[in-house]
Design an enzyme around this catalytic site. Structure first.
Site, short mmCIF file in Angstrom:
data_model
loop_
_atom_site.label_atom_id
_atom_site.label_comp_id
_atom_site.label_asym_id
_atom_site.label_seq_id
_atom_site.Cartn_x
_atom_site.Cartn_y
_atom_site.Cartn_z
N TYR A 154 -39.50 -7.43 44.34
CA TYR A 154 -40.82 -6.87 44.01
C TYR A 154 -41.81 -7.97 43.64
CZ TYR A 154 -44.26 -3.63 42.00
OH TYR A 154 -45.40 -2.92 41.72
N VAL A 189 -48.84 2.03 35.00
CA VAL A 189 -49.34 3.38 35.27
C VAL A 189 -48.21 4.40 35.12
CG1 VAL A 189 -50.67 4.79 36.90
CG2 VAL A 189 -50.84 2.29 36.98
#
Length: 250
Positions: A154, A189
């Protein structure tokens, strides 16, 4: 009419962005593996022009022909601006590289980096010579600038997205009708990805406690809040071409 292509709209931030873009004067082109029935129904209810395409971004060899299909359905005489939001992404594998499955590593690189690269390339090819506002928003992450234990794939792909953004900006510098591009890190988020992070064993992700605490203390940003910030980047005249920005820097 404003045309906006958004990837990864089945849930999370992509869903929030797409929902807020369902407005008069905008033609939303939504791309995800699974249809978002709520989004489809809302577009029908509001009588907003909306195209949904079911497509798996792991199928990288099909992306060029897929974009051909999308652009063949765009009425060039009716386009006032066109934007691409590369939002789709995946975190797995969340474990040290030596214990990561090769198929997951390949899938991560395909979805997070190769797909946005190919989508951006096709977007620029198809809109070359269009004298309108053209923008690409690449959804990145703070992990693109900071290493995390267990997030090798990632972090690497998000760092790649940031460099891709800079390269596109450089290549567009002397174009007569350049594409504007920016890389945007949305912060932490409250999405399914965060839930996935919190369920990761500590031996695979040693910073899991930090993310558990953020949730417990209600310090996660809502998808709607972040979506508004993304949409502002589509509309602002103060656009940091080639910039790598965080939500708290807007």
């Amino acid at each position: 009419m404003r045309y906006i292509i958004v990837t990864g709209t089945s849930r999370g931030l992509g869903e929030a962005i797409a929902t807020q873009l369902l407005e008069k004067g905008t033609k939303l082109i939504s791309i995800s593996r699974k249809p978002n029935e709520q989004l489809i129904e809302k577009a029908k209810y509001l009588t907003i022009p909306f195209d949904f395409y079911s497509f798996d971004l792991q199928e990288i060899h099909q992306i060029e022909s897929f974009m051909e299909k999308i652009f063949s359905n765009i009425d060039v005489t009716n386009v006032s601006s066109i934007h691409l939001i590369n939002n789709a992404g995946m975190l797995a594998p969340m474990k040290p590289l030596e214990r990561s499955e090769s198929e997951q590593l390949i899938a991560n690189v395909h979805v997070n980096l190769v797909a946005p690269m190919l989508l951006s390339s096709a977007f620029m090819k198809h809109t070359k010579g269009w004298n309108i506002d053209k923008r690409i928003i690449n959804i990145s992450s703070g992990a693109g600038q900071k290493p995390y234990f267990g997030w090798g794939a990632y972090c690497t792909t998000k760092a790649g997205i940031n460099m891709l953004t800079k390269c596109i900006a450089l290549e567009e510098t002397d174009k007569e009708y350049p594409v504007k591009v920016i890389s945007f890190a949305p912060g932490v988020v409250d999405t399914n990805m965060q839930a996935e992070i919190r369920q990761t064993p500590k031996e695979d992700f040693i910073q899991v406690e930090r993310f558990l605490t953020l949730k417990e203390n209600d310090h996660l940003l809502s998808p709607d809040y972040v979506a508004k910030a993304v949409i502002e980047l589509l509309e602002t005249n103060h656009f940091d071409q080639g910039g790598i920005i965080r939500i708290d820097e807007q």
